[in-house]
Design an enzyme around this catalytic site. Structure first.
Site, PDB file in Angstrom:
ATOM      1  N   HIS A  37      -7.370 -72.325  -9.272  1.00  0.00           N
ATOM      2  CA  HIS A  37      -8.722 -71.748  -9.181  1.00  0.00           C
ATOM      3  C   HIS A  37      -9.598 -72.266 -10.324  1.00  0.00           C
ATOM      4  CE1 HIS A  37      -6.367 -68.359  -7.207  1.00  0.00           C
ATOM      5  NE2 HIS A  37      -7.239 -68.680  -6.277  1.00  0.00           N
ATOM      6  N   GLN A 153      -7.631 -73.889   6.515  1.00  0.00           N
ATOM      7  CA  GLN A 153      -8.823 -73.109   6.172  1.00  0.00           C
ATOM      8  C   GLN A 153      -9.999 -74.047   5.863  1.00  0.00           C
ATOM      9  OE1 GLN A 153      -8.912 -69.603   3.452  1.00  0.00           O
ATOM     10  NE2 GLN A 153      -9.573 -71.038   1.902  1.00  0.00           N
TER      11      GLN A 153
HETATM   12  O1  PAF Z   1      -8.796 -69.107  -0.041  1.00  0.00           O
HETATM   13  C1  PAF Z   1      -9.045 -67.919  -0.315  1.00  0.00           C
HETATM   14  O2  PAF Z   1      -8.745 -67.417  -1.410  1.00  0.00           O
HETATM   15  C2  PAF Z   1      -9.707 -67.034   0.725  1.00  0.00           C
HETATM   16  O3  PAF Z   1      -9.258 -67.364   1.998  1.00  0.00           O
HETATM   17  C3  PAF Z   1     -11.245 -67.052   0.662  1.00  0.00           C
HETATM   18  C4  PAF Z   1     -11.785 -68.443   0.959  1.00  0.00           C
HETATM   19  C5  PAF Z   1     -11.704 -66.601  -0.706  1.00  0.00           C
HETATM   20  C6  PAF Z   1     -11.841 -66.110   1.711  1.00  0.00           C
HETATM   21  O4  PAF Z   1     -11.439 -64.790   1.508  1.00  0.00           O
END
Ligand code: PAF
Length: 281
Positions: A37, A153
């Site tokens: 992150h 995603q």
């Molecule tokens: O990847 C993530 O942490 C989640 O899927 C996101 C993109 C924050 C959506 O809740």
């Protein structure tokens, strides 16, 4: 760093920043932050004038209530990590703030959820897209940064952004791994040391795949990877496959393509982990 919980307040914060001509980079997360992150935050910082991060554990994307209950939460630590990484604003709304005046809708995902995580986690991607749309609606970033670790995603969000003409640019960022190859994930925190060690077999199998790809047939490459995973009997494979990098449709042969992707999901102790690797000819 400003700490903001109300949607109108973050909308005002970003509007104010935009009014000075500042560009806004956005890193949406569910918290329990790790180096992966923070790498997204650094990339956002390098590309944009202001960085907004969100922490929202989105109930819509958990098809398993136990997974939602046990999802790691560490807000105080996350605040410190974001502050140190140079984030300018943290948006951490409660459930009520996000879901009042908002009815989730069903998006056409263009078949991109037909395989891999889609069948294993019904409703998951609809939940992700609905919440990302809400977050974008309030933050209105110029660029939003997503990790390639969640490849499906990322592919689905890029598709929806194109289809729905979202103005935000979706920026893919390479997976961050620990030295032994394990992809960083908030869920790793729930592995004990033995399981943490066993989990490295996912990357080892992907590395075998990357080496074999385009030399052997798709099926032989798949079998080589499955044989590798079998070296760690404690790890149960949910799926392992090789797919077209754009459509994520499983491949029968390589054809003329010069890239593909291998995707894996496996249960390691109490945790289901996912990972993937780009295959190059
Ligand atoms: O990847 C993530 O942490 C989640 O899927 C996101 C993109 C924050 C959506 O809740």
């Amino acid at each position: 760093m400003d700490f903001i919980t109300s949607p109108p307040a973050i909308a005002e914060w970003t509007a104010q920043a935009r009014s000075t001509g500042a560009s806004i980079g956005f890193v949406p997360t569910m918290g329990a932050l790790h180096e992966g992150h923070l790498d997204l935050v650094h990339r956002a910082n390098a590309a944009c004038d202001r960085v907004v991060c969100s922490i929202f554990v989105n109930p819509l994307q958990f098809n398993n209530p136990e997974d939602l209950r046990l999802y790691p939460r560490q807000l105080d630590k996350d605040v410190e990590l974001l502050r140190a990484a140079g984030c300018n604003a943290l948006f951490a709304p409660g459930k009520e703030a996000i879901f009042s005046e908002f009815t989730p809708r069903t998006y056409d995902l263009g078949g991109l959820d037909d395989h891999w995580e889609g069948p294993s986690r019904p409703g998951h991607f609809q939940g992700v897209v609905n919440v990302v749309e809400r977050l974008f609606h309030y933050v209105r970033p110029d660029r939003a940064f997503f990790g390639e670790k969640d490849r499906q995603q990322l592919t689905i969000l890029r598709h929806i952004a194109r289809e729905q003409r979202w103005p935000e640019a979706i920026i893919p960022c390479a997976t961050v791994r620990s030295e032994d190859g394990l992809a960083l994930s908030s869920r790793n925190a729930r592995l004990d040391p033995t399981e943490r060690d066993q989990a490295t077999i996912l990357y080892k199998a992907l590395a075998v795949t990357a080496k074999e790809a385009f030399r052997s047939t798709v099926e032989a490459t798949r079998q080589a990877a499955l044989a590798k995973i079998a070296e760690e009997p404690a790890v149960t494979v949910d799926y392992f496959g090789i797919a077209d990098i754009d459509t994520l449709v499983p491949l029968a042969d390589w054809g003329t393509r010069s890239t593909a992707v291998a995707l894996i999901a496996a249960q390691v102790g109490p945790v289901r982990l996912i990972d993937n690797i780009t295959l190059l000819r």
